[in-house]
Design an enzyme around this catalytic site. Structure first.
Site, PDB file in Angstrom:
ATOM      1  N   GLY A  50       0.736   0.283   0.123  1.00  0.00           N
ATOM      2  CA  GLY A  50      -0.539   0.526   0.814  1.00  0.00           C
ATOM      3  C   GLY A  50      -0.440   1.293   2.200  1.00  0.00           C
ATOM      4  N   GLU A 104       1.580  -1.025   8.741  1.00  0.00           N
ATOM      5  CA  GLU A 104       0.954  -1.955   7.753  1.00  0.00           C
ATOM      6  C   GLU A 104      -0.531  -1.245   7.439  1.00  0.00           C
ATOM      7  OE1 GLU A 104       0.790  -3.261   4.943  1.00  0.00           O
ATOM      8  OE2 GLU A 104       0.555  -5.158   5.006  1.00  0.00           O
ATOM      9  N   ASP A 105      -1.021  -1.305   6.410  1.00  0.00           N
ATOM     10  CA  ASP A 105      -2.378  -0.578   5.922  1.00  0.00           C
ATOM     11  C   ASP A 105      -3.400  -1.560   6.697  1.00  0.00           C
ATOM     12  OD1 ASP A 105      -1.889  -2.285   4.264  1.00  0.00           O
ATOM     13  OD2 ASP A 105      -2.666  -1.557   2.377  1.00  0.00           O
ATOM     14  N   ASP A 108      -5.409  -9.002   6.722  1.00  0.00           N
ATOM     15  CA  ASP A 108      -6.465  -9.809   6.288  1.00  0.00           C
ATOM     16  C   ASP A 108      -6.140 -11.266   6.744  1.00  0.00           C
ATOM     17  OD1 ASP A 108      -8.654 -10.428   4.706  1.00  0.00           O
ATOM     18  OD2 ASP A 108      -7.596 -10.585   2.916  1.00  0.00           O
ATOM     19  N   LYS A 136      -9.330  -7.141   9.763  1.00  0.00           N
ATOM     20  CA  LYS A 136     -10.387  -7.951   9.244  1.00  0.00           C
ATOM     21  C   LYS A 136     -10.367  -9.197  10.494  1.00  0.00           C
ATOM     22  CE  LYS A 136     -10.468  -6.830   4.380  1.00  0.00           C
ATOM     23  NZ  LYS A 136     -10.431  -7.292   3.035  1.00  0.00           N
ATOM     24  N   PHE A 157     -14.028  -5.822   0.667  1.00  0.00           N
ATOM     25  CA  PHE A 157     -13.079  -5.301  -0.060  1.00  0.00           C
ATOM     26  C   PHE A 157     -12.901  -3.845  -0.170  1.00  0.00           C
ATOM     27  CE2 PHE A 157     -10.313  -4.213  -3.462  1.00  0.00           C
ATOM     28  CZ  PHE A 157      -9.097  -4.664  -3.194  1.00  0.00           C
ATOM     29  N   ASP A 164      -5.547  -0.119  -2.310  1.00  0.00           N
ATOM     30  CA  ASP A 164      -5.975   0.016  -3.888  1.00  0.00           C
ATOM     31  C   ASP A 164      -6.611  -1.274  -4.316  1.00  0.00           C
ATOM     32  OD1 ASP A 164      -3.714  -1.921  -3.406  1.00  0.00           O
ATOM     33  OD2 ASP A 164      -3.649  -2.183  -5.429  1.00  0.00           O
ATOM     34  N   ARG A 170      -5.639   4.596  -4.333  1.00  0.00           N
ATOM     35  CA  ARG A 170      -4.737   4.813  -3.168  1.00  0.00           C
ATOM     36  C   ARG A 170      -4.989   6.295  -2.780  1.00  0.00           C
ATOM     37  NH1 ARG A 170      -1.475   0.386  -2.497  1.00  0.00           N
ATOM     38  NH2 ARG A 170      -0.581  -0.498  -4.417  1.00  0.00           N
TER      39      ARG A 170
END
Ligand code: IMP
Ligand code: MG
Length: 180
Positions: A50, A104-105, A108, A136, A157, A164, A170
């Site tokens: 990610g 990190e992408d 959550d 988030k 989402f 992805d 992606r």
């Protein structure tokens, strides 16, 4: 920007590429302010797959020397976090005594960052900083400090810019959200 279809789901445009790049500019500026001129060579630890695009984009803006390492962890299945983080591939760089910046992408639930905090302590890293493209905040409820956050988003989402839905999506430079 048009909607895109990945497997059985449709996603609609959500964050344009230029907005993402601007958020990465500000994260890079903060990292440059901290590390430039210090002589410190931190390890950028990219969490695959990610964070690939985010890490590449961020690294181009860094004006100090870095080592690049990567590892693969997994916790998501489809559009849900399983709550169970596992290592798919370990880094090949020795992290002992190093200052590690995790890239990190998205954060959550934060389960991945809690796992990484424990993992880097076990590896004997000298320090850990967390650098993420997206957060988030309505979901994140862990005590681990998120040092650099590009942008906050609602609890939806999303895909694109490295993120992805079951491995698809992606490659798109913009970010898309699941159509409701
Ligand atoms: P956490 O452990 O619950 O914080 O989840 C982090 C990981 O879940 C990220 O590295 C992503 O791979 C994945 N993830 C979380 N939210 C999304 C999303 O909206 N789209 C795609 N992947 C996501
Ligand atoms: Mg991930």
């Amino acid at each position: 920007m048009k909607e895109i279809v990945l497997h059985d789901k449709t996603f609609v445009p959500f964050i344009a590429n230029d907005e993402i790049e601007k958020a990465i500019d500000s994260v890079a500026a903060r990292l440059n302010a901290k590390y430039k001129g210090t002589g410190e060579i931190p390890v950028i630890l990219c969490l695959l797959n990610g964070a690939l695009m985010f890490t590449a984009s961020l690294m181009r803006r860094l004006e100090f020397n870095v080592d690049l390492a990567s590892m693969k962890v997994s916790s998501y299945a489809g559009t849900q976090s399983t709550g169970n983080v596992r290592i798919v591939r370990e880094p090949t760089t020795d992290l002992k005594g190093r200052h590690v910046i995790i890239c990190e992408d998205i954060v959550d639930t934060g389960n991945t960052m809690v796992f990484m905090d424990k993992y880097l302590k076990e590896q004997g890293a000298a320090s850990m900083e967390i650098c993420i493209m997206l957060l988030k905040p309505d979901v994140y409820d862990k005590p681990v400090k998120l040092d650099y956050v590009g942008m906050e988003i609602p609890n939806r989402f999303i895909v694109g810019y490295g993120l992805d839905y079951d491995e698809l999506g992606r490659n798109y430079p913009d970010i898309y959200v699941l159509k409701q």
